[in-house]
Design a protein around this motif. Structure first.
Motif, PDB file in Angstrom:
ATOM      1  N   ASN A 266      12.424  -3.856  11.844  1.00  0.00           N
ATOM      2  CA  ASN A 266      11.055  -3.486  12.133  1.00  0.00           C
ATOM      3  C   ASN A 266      10.265  -3.602  10.837  1.00  0.00           C
ATOM      4  N   VAL A 267       9.079  -4.187  10.892  1.00  0.00           N
ATOM      5  CA  VAL A 267       8.253  -4.334   9.696  1.00  0.00           C
ATOM      6  C   VAL A 267       6.883  -3.692   9.909  1.00  0.00           C
ATOM      7  N   ALA A 268       6.290  -3.247   8.816  1.00  0.00           N
ATOM      8  CA  ALA A 268       4.960  -2.635   8.854  1.00  0.00           C
ATOM      9  C   ALA A 268       4.276  -2.850   7.518  1.00  0.00           C
ATOM     10  N   GLY A 269       2.965  -2.771   7.532  1.00  0.00           N
ATOM     11  CA  GLY A 269       2.205  -2.823   6.299  1.00  0.00           C
ATOM     12  C   GLY A 269       2.247  -1.467   5.605  1.00  0.00           C
ATOM     13  N   GLU A 270       1.892  -1.427   4.338  1.00  0.00           N
ATOM     14  CA  GLU A 270       1.897  -0.185   3.576  1.00  0.00           C
ATOM     15  C   GLU A 270       1.031   0.887   4.211  1.00  0.00           C
ATOM     16  N   ASP A 271      -0.090   0.493   4.776  1.00  0.00           N
ATOM     17  CA  ASP A 271      -1.016   1.446   5.363  1.00  0.00           C
ATOM     18  C   ASP A 271      -0.551   1.957   6.731  1.00  0.00           C
ATOM     19  N   GLU A 272       0.514   1.369   7.286  1.00  0.00           N
ATOM     20  CA  GLU A 272       1.035   1.768   8.593  1.00  0.00           C
ATOM     21  C   GLU A 272       2.245   2.690   8.477  1.00  0.00           C
ATOM     22  N   VAL A 273       2.790   2.834   7.290  1.00  0.00           N
ATOM     23  CA  VAL A 273       4.021   3.622   7.111  1.00  0.00           C
ATOM     24  C   VAL A 273       3.715   5.094   7.056  1.00  0.00           C
TER      25      VAL A 273
ATOM     26  N   THR B 195      13.628 -13.723  11.420  1.00  0.00           N
ATOM     27  CA  THR B 195      12.240 -14.162  11.311  1.00  0.00           C
ATOM     28  C   THR B 195      11.356 -12.976  11.650  1.00  0.00           C
ATOM     29  N   ILE B 196      10.417 -12.689  10.756  1.00  0.00           N
ATOM     30  CA  ILE B 196       9.484 -11.587  10.963  1.00  0.00           C
ATOM     31  C   ILE B 196       8.064 -12.133  10.870  1.00  0.00           C
ATOM     32  N   GLN B 197       7.110 -11.338  11.296  1.00  0.00           N
ATOM     33  CA  GLN B 197       5.702 -11.708  11.167  1.00  0.00           C
ATOM     34  C   GLN B 197       5.055 -10.760  10.178  1.00  0.00           C
ATOM     35  N   CYS B 198       4.410 -11.310   9.159  1.00  0.00           N
ATOM     36  CA  CYS B 198       3.740 -10.499   8.150  1.00  0.00           C
ATOM     37  C   CYS B 198       2.630  -9.681   8.818  1.00  0.00           C
ATOM     38  N   PRO B 199       2.607  -8.358   8.590  1.00  0.00           N
ATOM     39  CA  PRO B 199       1.562  -7.524   9.201  1.00  0.00           C
ATOM     40  C   PRO B 199       0.181  -7.749   8.584  1.00  0.00           C
ATOM     41  N   TYR B 200       0.105  -8.485   7.490  1.00  0.00           N
ATOM     42  CA  TYR B 200      -1.181  -8.743   6.822  1.00  0.00           C
ATOM     43  C   TYR B 200      -1.764 -10.105   7.196  1.00  0.00           C
ATOM     44  N   CYS B 201      -0.996 -11.178   6.902  1.00  0.00           N
ATOM     45  CA  CYS B 201      -1.547 -12.520   7.113  1.00  0.00           C
ATOM     46  C   CYS B 201      -1.119 -13.138   8.442  1.00  0.00           C
TER      47      CYS B 201
ATOM     48  N   CYS C 241       1.921 -12.512  -0.487  1.00  0.00           N
ATOM     49  CA  CYS C 241       2.433 -11.660  -1.580  1.00  0.00           C
ATOM     50  C   CYS C 241       2.162 -10.167  -1.407  1.00  0.00           C
ATOM     51  N   ARG C 242       1.746  -9.722  -0.234  1.00  0.00           N
ATOM     52  CA  ARG C 242       1.523  -8.291  -0.014  1.00  0.00           C
ATOM     53  C   ARG C 242       2.835  -7.614   0.352  1.00  0.00           C
ATOM     54  N   PRO C 243       2.981  -6.322   0.042  1.00  0.00           N
ATOM     55  CA  PRO C 243       4.244  -5.622   0.282  1.00  0.00           C
ATOM     56  C   PRO C 243       4.445  -5.251   1.758  1.00  0.00           C
ATOM     57  N   ILE C 244       5.597  -5.640   2.290  1.00  0.00           N
ATOM     58  CA  ILE C 244       5.952  -5.357   3.678  1.00  0.00           C
ATOM     59  C   ILE C 244       7.056  -4.306   3.670  1.00  0.00           C
ATOM     60  N   SER C 245       6.864  -3.246   4.441  1.00  0.00           N
ATOM     61  CA  SER C 245       7.890  -2.228   4.605  1.00  0.00           C
ATOM     62  C   SER C 245       8.870  -2.724   5.669  1.00  0.00           C
ATOM     63  N   VAL C 246      10.150  -2.861   5.277  1.00  0.00           N
ATOM     64  CA  VAL C 246      11.176  -3.393   6.175  1.00  0.00           C
ATOM     65  C   VAL C 246      12.170  -2.281   6.497  1.00  0.00           C
TER      66      VAL C 246
END
Length: 62
Positions: A55-62, A6-12, A37-42
């Protein structure tokens, strides 16, 4: 071996479940959020304790 995580979406902020292939070793890939529907970096890696870490991050955090 698919392992549910279980992960938490960095956007919503929604908590979603993803399946991680722990037999593939360390990985980095993009998976779309099932809610917004936003892309999550996994990033997946196997620790010294043989536990699967994610570990997950948004596109702008990578």
């Amino acid at each position: 071996m698919l392992t549910p995580r279980t992960i938490q979406c960095p956007y919503c902020g929604e908590r979603i479940e993803i399946l991680v292939d722990a037999s593939a070793g360390d990985q980095h890939y993009i998976e779309d959020c099932q809610v917004c529907c936003r892309p999550i970096s996994v990033e997946v890696w196997i620790g010294a304790d043989e536990d699967v870490h994610v570990n997950v991050a948004g596109e702008d955090e990578v």
